[in-house]
Design an enzyme around this catalytic site. Structure first.
Site, short mmCIF file in Angstrom:
data_model
loop_
_atom_site.label_atom_id
_atom_site.label_comp_id
_atom_site.label_asym_id
_atom_site.label_seq_id
_atom_site.Cartn_x
_atom_site.Cartn_y
_atom_site.Cartn_z
N SER A 276 0.86 -1.17 0.00
CA SER A 276 0.00 0.00 0.00
C SER A 276 0.90 1.23 0.00
O SER A 276 1.99 1.21 0.57
CB SER A 276 -0.88 -0.01 1.25
N LYS A 282 0.75 -3.57 4.82
CA LYS A 282 -0.12 -4.29 3.89
C LYS A 282 0.61 -5.21 2.93
O LYS A 282 1.71 -4.93 2.48
CB LYS A 282 -0.91 -3.28 3.05
N GLU A 289 -7.76 -9.93 -6.77
CA GLU A 289 -8.89 -9.01 -6.92
C GLU A 289 -9.13 -8.66 -8.39
O GLU A 289 -10.27 -8.61 -8.85
CB GLU A 289 -8.63 -7.71 -6.13
#
Ligand code: ARG
Length: 456
Positions: A276, A282, A289
């Site tokens: 991130s 992260k 996704e």
């Protein structure tokens, strides 16, 4: 091109020309267009429709055009509309008038149908290879973690223990059905349309079987009007691809679900995770996704093509030009998704300790406790009730089944005895020794069968 605007006095309007041009996307049919033209020229010579010398000039010219395109030296021209006319115009430019003989006994309508079928056949072959690589990755992950027991879910609620390998092999089954669908669709794609001409067939004594053989088709089309306007093979590829993407998307969803601390079942390899820009902790599953997300556009192309076809009168209509961008995008999307997800599955780390601790929550052995009472004579419905109350009692007291005393058990049914403690995750799995079940012996056989199916 002059022969195309034959009877017209005016040049095409700029916007109109740009609107109708397909070269911005159909340029990628060039290898198929050239292969088709070479076979066509050879056939024309074999049939005495053009001379052998003329065929040689044409096929040599086409071979050098192929090279020009591959070297990036070819100038695609929008005013020449599509790949077929770009190549034909360049041929005539290179070899002179004799190049104009190539289009004898042919129309762009059967030509484009041929090109797209050749493209689709190659796409299917590559799809099948990537499906197999994906299946191999699933098998390897299952084998490396053969002994890992995990919670199985229904309604995303912990349900019963299963082997991780069993869970993974569920995806193997989905992929195998995808393989079957692409193989099936290959049969109907493998039909050679040349000879259909514009729509009515051609008025020359051509050899369609020779063309089919030269181009590697196992059948020739039986009806010229159908052959120039049939795009079922495009729809079928897109339909099979949609189903396959749906499967991949389900798997992607599980990867996404299993990654964060809440589940913590797996850790994605750094090569397949993203960070991130503001949250240093992260490790995001962006690839999973995106494959879930890209499923939508593949469905979209399927719907677009079905809708394009639904009102078309026989035979060829320009609407059919809309087949290409969708098919190209579906093929590109499916192939890249299969490749990247196979890499991700191949490098994922299974976090056994977190799976083990999830296994201890959720009273996964409740069904086995009910089965235990049934074996001691209780009707299943009664046993179900008893265990339901037992679960509430254990949960209220913050205990697992193993932490309940025999006295506590007996409070719910006199049928409980010491052997209740021999109900374990392992015994639960072993009890499901039925074809298709999660018992280790069954999963072992399923793994062997999966390896046999993909051929090693
Ligand atoms: N670019 C056209 C297509 O993709 C090629 C066939 C054109 N045929 C025609 N009669 N305009 O469908």
């Amino acid at each position: 091109m002059s022969h195309i605007r034959g009877r017209f006095q005016k040049k095409a309007d700029k916007c109109a020309a740009a609107y109708t041009a397909s070269i911005p996307f159909d340029w990628r049919l060039y290898p198929y267009d050239i292969a088709g033209s070479i076979a066509h020229a050879r056939m024309l010579a074999k049939q005495g429709i053009i001379s052998a010398e003329e065929a040689k000039v044409i096929t040599d010219g086409l071979a050098s055009i192929l090279e020009e395109i591959e070297q990036g030296e070819f100038q695609f021209k929008s005013e020449l509309e599509d790949i077929h006319m770009n190549i034909e115009a360049r041929l005539i430019e290179k070899v002179g008038d004799v190049g104009g003989k190539l289009h004898t006994a042919r129309s762009r309508n059967d030509q484009v149908a041929l090109d797209l079928r050749l493209f689709a056949k190659e796409a299917i072959a590559e799809t099948l290879i990537r499906l197999q690589v994906f299946q191999r990755a699933l098998i390897d992950l299952a084998e490396d973690n053969k002994d890992v027991i995990m919670p199985g879910y229904t309604h995303l609620q912990p349900a019963q223990p299963v082997l991780l390998a069993h869970h993974l092999l569920a995806y193997f089954e989905m992929m195998q059905r995808d393989v079957d669908r692409f193989v099936d669709c290959r049969g109907r794609t493998d039909v050679m349309p040349l000879g259909s001409g514009a729509l009515a067939g051609v008025a020359y004594n051509i050899d369609r079987d020779f063309l089919a053989q030269e181009l590697g088709f196992s059948q020739i089309s039986r009806n010229s009007m159908d052959a120039v306007s049939d795009r079922d093979f495009v729809i079928e590829y897109e339909a099979a691809a949609s189903i396959c993407m749906m499967h991949l998307s389900r798997m992607a969803e599980e990867i996404i679900l299993w990654s964060p601390a809440e589940f913590g079942f797996i850790e994605l390899d750094e090569a397949y995770a993203t960070g991130s820009s503001i949250m240093p902790q992260k490790r995001n599953p962006d690839i999973a996704e995106l494959s879930r997300g890209k499923t939508g556009r593949v469905y979209g192309h399927l719907m677009a093509m079905l809708t394009t076809m639904k009102g078309l009168p026989l035979a060829y209509n320009r609407d059919l030009q809309e087949d290409k961008e969708g098919l190209f995008d579906v093929v590109d999307t499916l192939l890249s998704t299969l490749e990247v997800l196979a890499g991700m599955v191949g490098t994922v780390k299974v976090k056994r300790a977190s799976i083990e601790s999830a296994l201890q929550k959720g009273y996964l052995l409740a069904t086995d406790l009910a089965d235990y009472l049934v074996k001691k004579g209780a009707p299943f419905r009664t046993a179900h009730d008893i265990v339901a109350r037992l679960v509430s009692h254990a949960a209220d007291n913050g205990k697992s089944f193993g932490e309940l005393s025999l006295d506590e058990y007996k409070r719910f049914s006199p049928l409980f005895a010491d052997d209740v403690y021999s109900i374990t995750m392992e015994s639960s799995l072993a009890a499901r020794d039925i074809v298709g079940g999660t018992a280790p012996s069954q999963v072992g056989q399923a793994l062997a069968e999966a390896k046999r199916i993909i051929g090693n």
